[in-house]
Design an enzyme around this catalytic site. Structure first.
Site, PDB file in Angstrom:
ATOM      1  N   HIS A   1       5.722 -10.462  -0.940  1.00  0.00           N
ATOM      2  CA  HIS A   1       6.424  -9.648   0.065  1.00  0.00           C
ATOM      3  C   HIS A   1       5.497  -9.432   1.256  1.00  0.00           C
ATOM      4  O   HIS A   1       4.330  -9.080   1.089  1.00  0.00           O
ATOM      5  CB  HIS A   1       6.797  -8.330  -0.619  1.00  0.00           C
TER       6      HIS A   1
ATOM      7  N   GLU B   1       5.673  -7.123   3.686  1.00  0.00           N
ATOM      8  CA  GLU B   1       5.407  -5.759   4.191  1.00  0.00           C
ATOM      9  C   GLU B   1       3.910  -5.446   4.003  1.00  0.00           C
ATOM     10  O   GLU B   1       3.309  -5.764   2.961  1.00  0.00           O
ATOM     11  CB  GLU B   1       6.296  -4.724   3.490  1.00  0.00           C
TER      12      GLU B   1
ATOM     13  N   ASP C   1       1.987  -3.101   3.160  1.00  0.00           N
ATOM     14  CA  ASP C   1       1.372  -2.415   2.008  1.00  0.00           C
ATOM     15  C   ASP C   1       1.019  -3.412   0.906  1.00  0.00           C
ATOM     16  O   ASP C   1       0.243  -3.086  -0.003  1.00  0.00           O
ATOM     17  CB  ASP C   1       2.248  -1.270   1.486  1.00  0.00           C
TER      18      ASP C   1
ATOM     19  N   TYR D   1      12.214   6.376  -5.172  1.00  0.00           N
ATOM     20  CA  TYR D   1      11.847   5.110  -4.526  1.00  0.00           C
ATOM     21  C   TYR D   1      13.111   4.283  -4.244  1.00  0.00           C
ATOM     22  O   TYR D   1      13.319   3.771  -3.140  1.00  0.00           O
ATOM     23  CB  TYR D   1      10.877   4.333  -5.431  1.00  0.00           C
TER      24      TYR D   1
ATOM     25  N   HIS E   1       4.011  -0.969  -7.092  1.00  0.00           N
ATOM     26  CA  HIS E   1       3.593   0.419  -6.845  1.00  0.00           C
ATOM     27  C   HIS E   1       3.720   1.233  -8.131  1.00  0.00           C
ATOM     28  O   HIS E   1       4.694   1.039  -8.891  1.00  0.00           O
ATOM     29  CB  HIS E   1       4.505   1.092  -5.813  1.00  0.00           C
TER      30      HIS E   1
ATOM     31  N   HIS F   1       6.527   5.727   5.930  1.00  0.00           N
ATOM     32  CA  HIS F   1       7.446   5.750   7.077  1.00  0.00           C
ATOM     33  C   HIS F   1       8.590   6.754   6.905  1.00  0.00           C
ATOM     34  O   HIS F   1       9.767   6.416   6.894  1.00  0.00           O
ATOM     35  CB  HIS F   1       7.934   4.363   7.522  1.00  0.00           C
TER      36      HIS F   1
ATOM     37  N   HIS G   1      13.479  -5.718  -0.441  1.00  0.00           N
ATOM     38  CA  HIS G   1      14.311  -5.160   0.605  1.00  0.00           C
ATOM     39  C   HIS G   1      14.016  -5.763   1.976  1.00  0.00           C
ATOM     40  O   HIS G   1      14.501  -5.254   2.997  1.00  0.00           O
ATOM     41  CB  HIS G   1      14.130  -3.637   0.658  1.00  0.00           C
TER      42      HIS G   1
ATOM     43  N   ASP H   1       8.092  -4.661  -5.105  1.00  0.00           N
ATOM     44  CA  ASP H   1       8.674  -3.340  -4.850  1.00  0.00           C
ATOM     45  C   ASP H   1       9.673  -2.914  -5.932  1.00  0.00           C
ATOM     46  O   ASP H   1       9.852  -1.716  -6.176  1.00  0.00           O
ATOM     47  CB  ASP H   1       9.401  -3.327  -3.496  1.00  0.00           C
TER      48      ASP H   1
HETATM   49 FE1  FEO Z   1       8.381  -3.219   0.915  1.00  0.00          FE
HETATM   50 FE2  FEO Z   1       5.915  -1.838  -1.001  1.00  0.00          FE
HETATM   51  O1  FEO Z   1       6.669  -2.647   0.508  1.00  0.00           O
END
Ligand code: FEO
Length: 391
Positions: free
Chosen positions: A78, A80, A82, A191, A222, A24, A144, A163
Site C-alpha cells: 500500500h 499510503e 504510513d 478503524y 496496524h 488525518h 482503501h 490496513d
Molecule cells: Fe491506508 Fe495504514 O494506511
C-alpha cells in the site's frame, strides 16, 4: 529495539507510535503501530515498511537479524505513507532489493512520491518464490486506495493484510489474544468506521476472496494481528457485518448547543429512544470527537442531529461532523434534525438538507423550538420519537 519472532523465520520488525493522537482527523487515543515483517528464506523479504520518521526504529530491528544489503524483496502492499514513507531510506540501505508493488496503481503511486526505484509490478494471482515459501498477491483496490493489495503465503497460511483487519493500537503485544479483546474489537471497529466504511463492497469482496484460502494467521499493518481460529473467525464475521451495514436497535444523538436548549432537546430525544428499547449514544460536539460518533453509527439505525442557529447557520462543529459523515457515506441510516432558535431558525432545515446529501433517509421532519421548552413540548417531542422508533 528487538524484532519479535512471529513464526519460525518470520519476524515483526515494525515500529511503535505511542504518541500519535490524530490520523488525518481521526482521534487515535491509543496511538498506533506500523507493522513490517521480515521473512528469512533463500530470498530475504521485507513485507511493508513504516512511516518515514520511524524508519530507523524498524531498521534497528532488521539489522539485528540480517545485513540489510542481503534483502532481496521489499513488498509494498500500500502506497499510503504510513506504510511506504520509509521506502526511500530502505531503497538506499537495501540496494539489492526489488520493490514489489501493484500494477498499475502501486507503481504510479510509488513513482509519483519517491521517484524511480528498483520496482517490479505484480497483478492478481502473480507469485514469487522465496525458496521454501511463496508469496501470492491479491489486489484489493479501493480498500482503501487504488493501489491496495494483500500478500498471501500458502506454505505458512499467513495473510499479510496491511490496513485490513488492523487497529490504531500501540502495544508491545503482537496478537489480539495477548490483549483485552473488547479493546481490540472496539479499535478494529473504530478503524473500519473511520477508514474503510465507504468501501464496504470492496471489503465484502475481500472477505469473500479470503474464504477460499487457508488462513491460520492474519498479520495486520496496524495494531495487533490474529492467530487463534476463533479470533480470525470473529474479525472476518465483524467485517462481513460492518461491510453490509448490519444495523441494530441503536440510536445516535449528536448535538451542539449555545444556551443549553438544544442540549435539553438532545437529552429528551435520547431518553425517548431509550424508552422505546433502543441502545442510545449521545455525543456533545463541544467535547466529543467525530471519529467516535462514526464508530457508533456503523451499526446504528437512527441518527438525530441537533444545532441551534448562529448567524443564520448551524454551529460549525455540527457542519464539520456532517461533512465528515458525507465522506464516509454510511448506508441504510435513518435520521432527523432538531434545534432551538431565537429568531430565524435556519439550522434545522440546513441539517436536514445535509442529512439528505449524506443519503440518510429523513424519518420525520425537523423538530424546531423557539426560545425555551415547556413540559408539553418535551412530552410531544418524546412521543414523536418513541412513535418513530417503534414504527
Ligand atoms: Fe491506508 Fe495504514 O494506511
Amino acid at each position: 529495539m528487538l524484532p519479535a519472532e512471529i513464526k519460525e523465520g518470520i519476524y515483526w520488525v515494525g515500529s511503535m507510535d505511542y504518541s500519535m493522537r490524530s490520523f488525518h482527523g481521526y482521534n487515535t487515543e491509543k496511538g498506533s503501530t506500523y507493522n513490517a515483517y521480515l521473512i528469512m528464506d533463500e530470498k530475504i523479504t521485507l513485507i511493508d515498511t513504516v512511516k518515514g520518521p520511524f524508519a530507523m526504529e524498524a531498521f534497528g530491528r532488521i539489522r539485528k537479524l540480517v545485513d540489510p544489503a542481503k534483502i532481496d524483496y521489499i513488498v509494498s502492499n500500500h502506497v499510503e505513507p504510513d506504510h511506504s514513507g520509509a521506502i526511500p531510506f530502505f531503497a538506499q540501505q537495501c540496494p539489492n532489493a526489488k520493490i514489489v508493488t501493484s500494477d498499475p496503481n502501486g507503481l504510479k503511486g510509488l513513482t509519483g512520491r519517491y521517484g524511480e526505484k528498483n520496482y517490479v509490478t505484480v497483478k492478481a494471482g502473480d507469485s514469487i518464490s522465496l525458496g521454501k515459501r511463496t508469496l501470492t498477491f491479491i489486489p484489493t483496490p479501493m480498500l482503501h486506495w487504488p493501489d491496495s493489495m494483500v500478500t498471501y503465503c500458502p506454505e505458512e497460511e499467513i495473510l499479510f493484510s496491511n490496513d485490513g483487519f488492523g487497529q490504531h493500537l500501540a502495544t508491545t503485544a503482537r496478537f489480539a489474544d495477548e490483549v483485552d479483546m473488547s479493546t481490540v474489537m472496539h479499535q478494529a471497529k473504530k478503524y473500519y468506521a473511520n477508514i474503510l466504511m465507504p468501501y464496504g463492497l470492496q471489503a465484502r469482496k475481500t472477505v469473500e476472496a479470503l474464504a477460499g484460502l487457508k488462513v491460520s494467521m492474519i498479520l495486520t499493518g496496524h495494531g495487533v494481528s490474529w492467530r487463534r481460529p476463533e479470533d480470525i473467525a470473529a474479525i472476518l464475521r465483524a467485517y462481513k457485518d460492518w461491510s453490509s451495514f448490519q444495523r441494530t436497535d441503536k440510536a445516535v444523538v449528536v448535538f451542539d448547543t449555545m444556551w443549553h436548549t438544544t442540549e435539553i432537546m438532545a437529552k429528551n430525544v435520547a431518553d425517548a429512544f431509550y424508552k422505546a428499547g433502543y441502545e442510545t449514544r449521545i455525543f456533545d460536539m463541544r467535547c466529543d470527537h467525530i471519529a467516535d460518533v462514526m464508530t457508533e453509527l456503523l451499526d446504528a439505525k437512527y441518527l438525530a442531529v441537533g444545532s441551534p442557529t448562529l448567524n443564520n447557520q448551524m454551529l460549525p462543529s455540527i457542519a464539520g461532523f456532517l461533512c465528515y459523515l458525507k465522506g464516509l457515506a454510511p448506508k441504510g441510516l435513518k435520521g432527523f434534525s432538531f434545534g432551538s432558535y431565537g429568531w430565524g431558525g435556519h439550522s434545522i432545515g440546513q441539517i436536514e438538507k445535509e442529512l439528505e446529501a449524506c443519503k440518510v433517509e429523513i424519518a420525520i421532519p425537523g423538530i424546531k423550538l423557539q426560545n425555551t421548552p415547556n413540559p408539553m413540548f418535551l412530552n410531544d417531542l418524546q412521543n414523536k420519537v418513541i412513535e418513530l422508533a417503534k414504527s
